[in-house]
Design a protein around this motif. Structure first.
Motif, PDB file in Angstrom:
ATOM      1  N   SER A  51       0.834  -1.208   0.000  1.00 48.63           N
ATOM      2  CA  SER A  51       0.000   0.000   0.000  1.00 48.63           C
ATOM      3  C   SER A  51       0.866   1.255   0.000  1.00 48.63           C
ATOM      4  O   SER A  51       0.592   2.217  -0.738  1.00 48.63           O
ATOM      5  CB  SER A  51      -0.929   0.002   1.226  1.00 48.63           C
ATOM      6  N   PHE A  52       1.922   1.240   0.849  1.00 49.13           N
ATOM      7  CA  PHE A  52       2.842   2.380   0.858  1.00 49.13           C
ATOM      8  C   PHE A  52       3.463   2.578  -0.515  1.00 49.13           C
ATOM      9  O   PHE A  52       3.553   3.705  -1.024  1.00 49.13           O
ATOM     10  CB  PHE A  52       3.951   2.174   1.892  1.00 49.13           C
ATOM     11  N   PHE A  95       3.362   5.920  -2.751  1.00 49.17           N
ATOM     12  CA  PHE A  95       4.628   6.589  -3.053  1.00 49.17           C
ATOM     13  C   PHE A  95       4.871   6.637  -4.551  1.00 49.17           C
ATOM     14  O   PHE A  95       5.343   7.645  -5.083  1.00 49.17           O
ATOM     15  CB  PHE A  95       5.786   5.871  -2.359  1.00 49.17           C
ATOM     16  N   SER A  96       4.561   5.550  -5.243  1.00 43.36           N
ATOM     17  CA  SER A  96       4.751   5.504  -6.689  1.00 43.36           C
ATOM     18  C   SER A  96       3.880   6.547  -7.387  1.00 43.36           C
ATOM     19  O   SER A  96       4.327   7.211  -8.327  1.00 43.36           O
ATOM     20  CB  SER A  96       4.414   4.106  -7.213  1.00 43.36           C
ATOM     21  N   SER A  97       2.650   6.701  -6.916  1.00 42.19           N
ATOM     22  CA  SER A  97       1.759   7.702  -7.492  1.00 42.19           C
ATOM     23  C   SER A  97       2.297   9.110  -7.235  1.00 42.19           C
ATOM     24  O   SER A  97       2.271   9.976  -8.123  1.00 42.19           O
ATOM     25  CB  SER A  97       0.362   7.554  -6.887  1.00 42.19           C
ATOM     26  N   TYR A 130      -3.732  -2.576   0.111  1.00 46.61           N
ATOM     27  CA  TYR A 130      -5.057  -2.409   0.698  1.00 46.61           C
ATOM     28  C   TYR A 130      -5.804  -1.261   0.036  1.00 46.61           C
ATOM     29  O   TYR A 130      -7.030  -1.284  -0.087  1.00 46.61           O
ATOM     30  CB  TYR A 130      -4.939  -2.135   2.208  1.00 46.61           C
ATOM     31  N   PHE A 131      -5.046  -0.236  -0.357  1.00 53.26           N
ATOM     32  CA  PHE A 131      -5.666   0.930  -0.988  1.00 53.26           C
ATOM     33  C   PHE A 131      -4.611   1.650  -1.819  1.00 53.26           C
ATOM     34  O   PHE A 131      -3.407   1.418  -1.672  1.00 53.26           O
ATOM     35  CB  PHE A 131      -6.223   1.887   0.072  1.00 53.26           C
TER      36      PHE A 131
END
Length: 393
Positions: free
Chosen positions: A36-37, A41-43, A121-122
């Motif tokens: 999820s992190f 972070f990629s976005s 998760y999101f």
């Protein structure tokens, strides 16, 4: 900058090691937290890349364009030519070396399909205000325009924007990068691919080191022919600069040694004093070599088609986009990663592997860059003696 650069490398090594170890026994529920992190972070990284390009490239082109005289034009042309030569030479070497060298790993894994098994998760989508190519074109237009203006308010604004972007890189992206890379290697270890990836890393690093040495031999052979000097003696004289760069991982910190050794090669004080500081910012042959070789190796592993036309455009853009990158720790790969994603189609995981490989070899690329600066100074000095060239800056 020196300490920060070394700290980045240490943190990434720790992140890779911990990711491999924890991926062997981490429950899926915990792994999905890091997934999820990574998604968020990629976005965020995708959102900031066009801003990074604008922040780094506009001031660099604006200030470079304000210089005048044949000496500046000649130095920039030779430095860019050397960077292109490194990129194209690496391309042809890599497509002939890596397919056979990485054949075993290519058969064992498919990076794109397998390392996404841990679902986040999101996710949170940060839509970039423009794409990478638009950012590059806009940066060129504004940078060239600023170079024609005196006491420009816009130039001052972009100088401030450069400070903001540098702070984002140093205080947000770089500190979080090890966590991102930890998540990538945790994912790969969880899916059983990590040991094949590590074998790939070792092979790629070995080939790139050999290509760096070959590039330096070619650069100083050309310099020796033009200046009618012994190329091996010229290269040996520059070795203190090479080893200083290995330790400092900084082109700027190595300038005094590079300048000192260049003078010992018989370059005039005026030429050396101008070419060496300038080349430290615009001559990125070693960095280009690393990025091209790593990109081809990872594309082979993923089964992506490698076309010369696409890579030719990529190499030409790479040499321009990284103009101001040496002033920021990790700046070269940060400036390049958007082009890598846009022009070569790299996904988030492949971009993380590129960043890991680049930083793992950061000192070798820097050493190749600054040592090659000495060859450029020899060439410029020889040409200015042969021709009537305006040396006013």
């Amino acid at each position: 900058m020196k300490n920060l650069s070394k700290n980045i490398l240490f943190q990434i090594i720790i992140a890779i090691t911990l990711g491999i170890v924890f991926g062997l026994f981490t429950p899926e529920a915990i792994g999905r937290v890091f997934a999820s992190f990574n998604a968020v972070f990629s976005s965020f990284l995708s959102f900031t890349i066009p801003l990074i390009i604008l922040g780094l490239v506009v001031p660099a082109i604006g200030k470079l364009g304000k210089g005048a005289g044949g000496l500046l034009i000649m130095t920039v042309a030779i430095a860019y030519g050397s960077t292109l030569f490194a990129g194209f030479t690496t391309y042809f070497a890599s497509i002939n070396i890596f397919p056979e060298l990485l054949a075993t790993q290519t058969q064992q894994l498919n990076v794109v399909d397998k390392i996404s098994d841990l679902a986040p998760y999101f996710t949170i989508e940060f839509t970039p205000i423009m794409d990478v190519m638009s950012a590059l074109v806009l940066a060129f237009i504004i940078g060239i325009g600023i170079s024609k203006l005196n006491n420009s308010t816009l130039e001052n604004a972009f100088d401030d924007f450069l400070i903001i972007i540098t702070s984002v890189i140093n205080k947000v992206i770089i500190p979080l990068l090890p966590v991102f890379i930890f998540g990538i290697f945790l994912n790969m270890s969880y899916t059983g691919q990590v040991f094949s990836i590590i074998q790939v890393f070792v092979k790629i690093i070995g080939v790139i080191f050999a290509l760096h040495i070959l590039l330096l031999l070619i650069q100083f052979s050309i310099a020796g022919i033009i200046a009618k000097k012994n190329p091996f003696k010229l290269l040996i004289t520059m070795m203190p600069a090479y080893f200083t760069a290995l330790g400092t991982q900084s082109s700027a910190a190595t300038i005094p040694i590079t300048l000192q050794q260049t003078l010992k090669n018989g370059v005039s004080e005026k030429i050396a004093g101008f070419v060496i500081p300038l080349a430290a910012n615009i001559h990125l042959a070693g960095s280009t070599l690393k990025i091209v070789a790593c990109a081809i190796a990872l594309m082979l592993l993923q089964g992506q088609p490698i076309e010369f036309g696409a890579f030719a455009g990529f190499i030409c853009m790479l040499g321009i986009a990284m103009v101001a990158a040496p002033g920021v720790p990790g700046g070269a790969i940060m400036a390049a990663i958007g082009i890598i994603a846009k022009m070569l189609g790299f996904n988030d995981e492949s971009q993380a592997l590129m960043i890991s490989l680049y930083i793992a070899m950061d000192s070798f690329g820097t050493a190749c860059n600054v040592t090659g600066d000495g060859a450029i100074a020899v060439v410029v000095d020889a040409l200015t003696k042969k021709k009537s060239i305006n040396t006013e800056i």
